[in-house]
Enzyme design. Structure first.
Site, short mmCIF file in Angstrom:
data_model
loop_
_atom_site.label_atom_id
_atom_site.label_comp_id
_atom_site.label_asym_id
_atom_site.label_seq_id
_atom_site.Cartn_x
_atom_site.Cartn_y
_atom_site.Cartn_z
N TYR A 200 -10.15 -0.68 3.88
CA TYR A 200 -9.68 -0.79 5.00
C TYR A 200 -9.23 0.53 5.67
O TYR A 200 -9.05 1.52 4.51
CB TYR A 200 -8.17 -1.52 5.00
CG TYR A 200 -8.23 -2.77 5.95
CD1 TYR A 200 -8.59 -4.09 5.09
CD2 TYR A 200 -8.07 -3.09 7.14
CE1 TYR A 200 -8.75 -5.25 6.01
CE2 TYR A 200 -7.99 -3.91 7.84
CZ TYR A 200 -8.45 -5.07 7.35
OH TYR A 200 -8.56 -6.42 7.91
N MET B 73 -3.68 8.44 0.59
CA MET B 73 -4.83 7.91 0.94
C MET B 73 -5.22 8.66 2.39
O MET B 73 -6.31 8.09 2.72
CB MET B 73 -4.58 6.35 1.28
CG MET B 73 -4.29 5.52 0.23
SD MET B 73 -5.28 5.32 -0.98
CE MET B 73 -4.14 5.29 -2.44
N HIS C 293 -1.24 -8.14 7.77
CA HIS C 293 -0.75 -6.42 7.44
C HIS C 293 0.46 -6.04 8.16
O HIS C 293 0.92 -6.10 9.18
CB HIS C 293 -1.59 -5.51 8.11
CG HIS C 293 -3.05 -5.85 8.04
ND1 HIS C 293 -3.77 -4.90 7.02
CD2 HIS C 293 -3.92 -6.66 8.35
CE1 HIS C 293 -5.14 -5.20 7.11
NE2 HIS C 293 -5.14 -6.51 7.73
N ASP D 16 0.92 -1.17 0.05
CA ASP D 16 0.06 -0.04 -0.08
C ASP D 16 0.79 1.32 0.07
O ASP D 16 0.45 2.40 -0.48
CB ASP D 16 -0.97 0.02 1.30
CG ASP D 16 -2.30 -1.00 0.96
OD1 ASP D 16 -2.66 -1.06 -0.14
OD2 ASP D 16 -2.20 -1.71 1.93
N GLU E 147 3.08 0.83 -3.55
CA GLU E 147 2.20 0.86 -4.86
C GLU E 147 1.07 2.09 -5.14
O GLU E 147 0.69 2.39 -6.15
CB GLU E 147 1.53 -0.64 -4.90
CG GLU E 147 2.18 -1.73 -5.29
CD GLU E 147 1.57 -3.01 -5.06
OE1 GLU E 147 1.77 -3.93 -5.74
OE2 GLU E 147 0.24 -2.94 -4.50
CU LIG Z 1 -7.01 -7.42 8.34
#
Ligand SMILES: [Cu+2]
Length: 643
Positions: A377, A303, A430, A294, A297
């Site tokens: 998320y 974000m 994560h 994240d 990329e």
């Molecule tokens: Cu998760």
């Protein structure tokens, strides 16, 4: 206004960069900018800079031609208004942009074949969300490996105001050339329909009454806050640091110092989150492409969303805007992207003397926080500074889990947990990688791996009580990757061997590892080649200004990290003793999915702490003030408690 060499780019500087490149290189709408960011001056220059000295500003842009897919890195000297370098970067794919995410949605929404594929399944094309994902090289279709390639996940909401991630359209993906937005393939597998799930999280949509038994809880600071912000320089109690913000890392903390007596002592030069990797641990049709990087990329800063007083942050808040470019190279402002405030955090220290009464001090902490929404998320980032010298980085993950329909009502599911009717949520991880360029009392530091062990029973240890510690110096980069060991309570101290505390030991900060989990990948897994960093808890490298991104400068569609990533950095086995070192701490959430994480996940929290370890000569918070007791029984050691 720019007042320091590390100040992030202003909107004017972003505009000046793209205007200059439009003039010099004819950059027009046939191009996109992946990023425009401050080209940070070398660390040595920043450290030599004094207030009043000239500031030379440079921007670094990554941009590509949509027709040829050719990528360039441009350095613009903003002080001279000159293009200093223009370098072609063959064979790399820059990060995807928010504009492409939206453009892809617009194009697919009107694409007749995509609409037909949805209608064939009984899915209303007007209620779907097209979620663009990037590829790892290993799962790219062979014939399109030279393209800027996206794969698109499709989600359907039950109603206009319903949860957009309620229903995965399982077994249907769209492969897109993101430059031309051409649909290359509609990848059709199974059709498991849309199970009747309980997916709504908005009370009005659920038809759920919110509870009414909570009285208001407010935080007030009637005399204002106790911190000061001067440009990018933040001061609070004994802490001082500079705050930056960029598209990739989001917030960056520079030149972190603690005032000890009259001396501002260095602790860190630069701290940030440098990569985040979220592999879904499920090789089925719906999930085998799902290995998100994240930060590399997409960009964590891109974000970050606007924060609301009272909801996202409570109390007396100072907000800072996030200023970043869009893919046309124009500045875009995210209002209130960064929240700065003080928080009460229960007790700092306390002792009750039966004769003298209680001495108790409240812990107050200073927090820098941002919230990033990464598709389904959200990641909430908190950098916290404490009066006892601790620095904590906490991540909270929330949002909506990826779910998938099953063929039947299987109660157990190998690669996930059943969370709803005929629906499972795949397990995933994560991984976050924090880049911690610590400078403990200056740059010359040594990292010592510390362990505890029980001494054997002997004449001097007859009861076996003796607990010893041992330290192993991490000498060079061939020893860069370190694993955690619970059994010996392993930790890592960054020492300054050139400066001793009052008791004769090197001053140090210790990384107390928490929130780590093993990667659990087969050695030959492609994800480990793309990002071997997740295979260890900690990495130590010698500082270089250019070594920023552990999975490589360009992890999108990457095969490995050999260009400029961890494997390349440590190959020359540089010295790590009494030298400028950087720690890379791997932590995060091993997300074995839970029913209780559905339909929206209550925050899962992970953190790590940097603790002074002999950095000071005693508890640095001895001067913490007594809190005025409110209507209480004890004041200044005198207690008049009524029971
Ligand atoms: Cu998760």
């Amino acid at each position: 206004m720019v007042s320091h060499p590390l100040d992030s780019l202003t909107a004017d500087e972003i505009s000046a960069t793209s205007a200059l490149l439009a003039g010099e290189k004819g950059i027009d709408s046939g191009w996109r900018y992946a990023s425009i960011v401050l080209q940070e001056p070398p660390k040595t220059e920043v450290k030599a800079w004094n207030a009043g000295d000239a500031i030379v500003r440079r921007s670094l842009s990554v941009l590509w031609n949509k027709l040829s897919n050719d990528v360039y890195e441009a350095v613009v000297n903003l002080s001279d208004g000159a293009l200093e370098s223009w370098v072609h970067k063959p064979g790399v794919t820059p990060n995807f942009t928010v504009d492409e995410y939206h453009d892809c949605d617009v194009e697919l929404r009107k694409h007749p074949d995509v609409r037909a594929a949805l209608e064939k399944r009984g899915v209303n094309p007007d209620l779907v969300l097209f979620d663009l994902w990037t590829y790892g090289n290993e799962v790219m279709p062979e014939q399109w490996r030279d393209r800027r390639l996206g794969w698109v996940d499709i989600w359907s909401r039950a109603s206009e105001k319903g949860n957009p991630y309620a229903h995965p359209v399982s077994g249907l993906k769209v492969i897109v050339d993101v430059n031309s937005m051409e649909v290359l393939e509609i990848d059709e597998g199974h059709d498991r329909g849309l199970p009747e799930v309980d997916a709504e999280y908005v009370p009005e949509v659920r038809g759920l009454a919110e509870r009414t038994d909570l009285k208001p809880l407010d935080i007030v600071q009637p005399e204002g806050v106790s911190f000061g912000l001067d440009g990018s320089l933040l001061r609070w109690q004994d802490w001082e640091f500079r705050l930056g913000f960029n598209y990739r890392e989001g917030p960056v903390l520079y030149q972190v110092r603690f005032k000890d007596g009259d001396e501002y002592r260095d602790i860190a030069y630069r701290m940030s989150l440098a990569e985040m990797i979220v592999p879904y641990r499920d090789s089925s049709f719906d999930h085998y492409r799902r290995t998100a990087f994240d930060i590399g990329e997409w960009g964590f800063g891109y974000m970050c969303t606007s924060l609301e007083l009272g909801c996202d942050c409570l109390g007396e808040i100072t907000y800072l805007d996030g200023v970043l470019p869009n893919s046309a190279g124009e500045p875009q402002v995210t209002k209130n992207a960064i929240c700065l405030h003080e928080e009460d955090d229960a007790v700092l220290w306390k002792h009750v003397d039966p004769d003298q009464g209680a001495e108790v001090r409240r812990m107050r902490r200073f927090v820098v926080s941002v919230h990033a929404t990464v598709a389904n998320y959200e990641y909430l980032v908190y950098w916290r500074f404490y009066p006892d010298g601790n620095i904590e980085c906490e991540i909270r993950a929330t949002g909506i889990m990826v779910s998938t329909p099953m063929e039947d009502e299987t109660p157990g599911f190998a690669t996930g947990t059943v969370i709803d009717r005929r629906t499972y949520a795949p397990h995933h991880q994560h991984f976050l990688v924090a880049r911690l360029d610590l400078d403990v009392d200056g740059e010359e530091n040594t990292v010592v791996e510390t362990e505890s062990f029980a001494a054997p029973i002997s004449d001097t240890n007859p009861y076996g009580l003796d607990l010893h510690t041992r330290g192993t110096v991490i000498k060079s980069e061939s020893e860069a990757g370190r694993s955690y060991d619970w059994q010996v309570q392993r930790g890592w101290k960054v020492q300054n061997p050139n400066r001793l505390n009052a008791w004769g030991n090197p001053t140090a900060y210790k990384l107390a590892p928490t929130g780590h989990f093993p990667a659990m990948f087969d050695e030959s897994s492609p994800i480990l080649k793309r990002n071997p960093v997740i295979g260890n808890t900690l990495w130590v490298t010698r500082h270089h200004d250019t070594e920023m991104w552990p999975a490589g400068d360009y992890p999108t569609q990457s095969k490995n990290d050999l260009g400029n990533g961890m494997s390349a950095w440590i190959a020359d086995d540089e010295n790590l003793v009494n030298d400028d070192v950087v720690l890379w701490y791997v932590f995060g959430i091993h997300h074995i999915t839970r029913v209780e994480d559905w339909p929206i996940m209550p925050v899962d929290k992970v953190s790590f702490t940097l603790k002074p370890f002999g950095f000071f000569d005693l508890n640095p918070s001895m001067d913490a003030p007594r809190s005025p007791a409110k209507g209480s029984c004890c004041v200044g050691g005198e207690c008049h408690c009524e029971h």
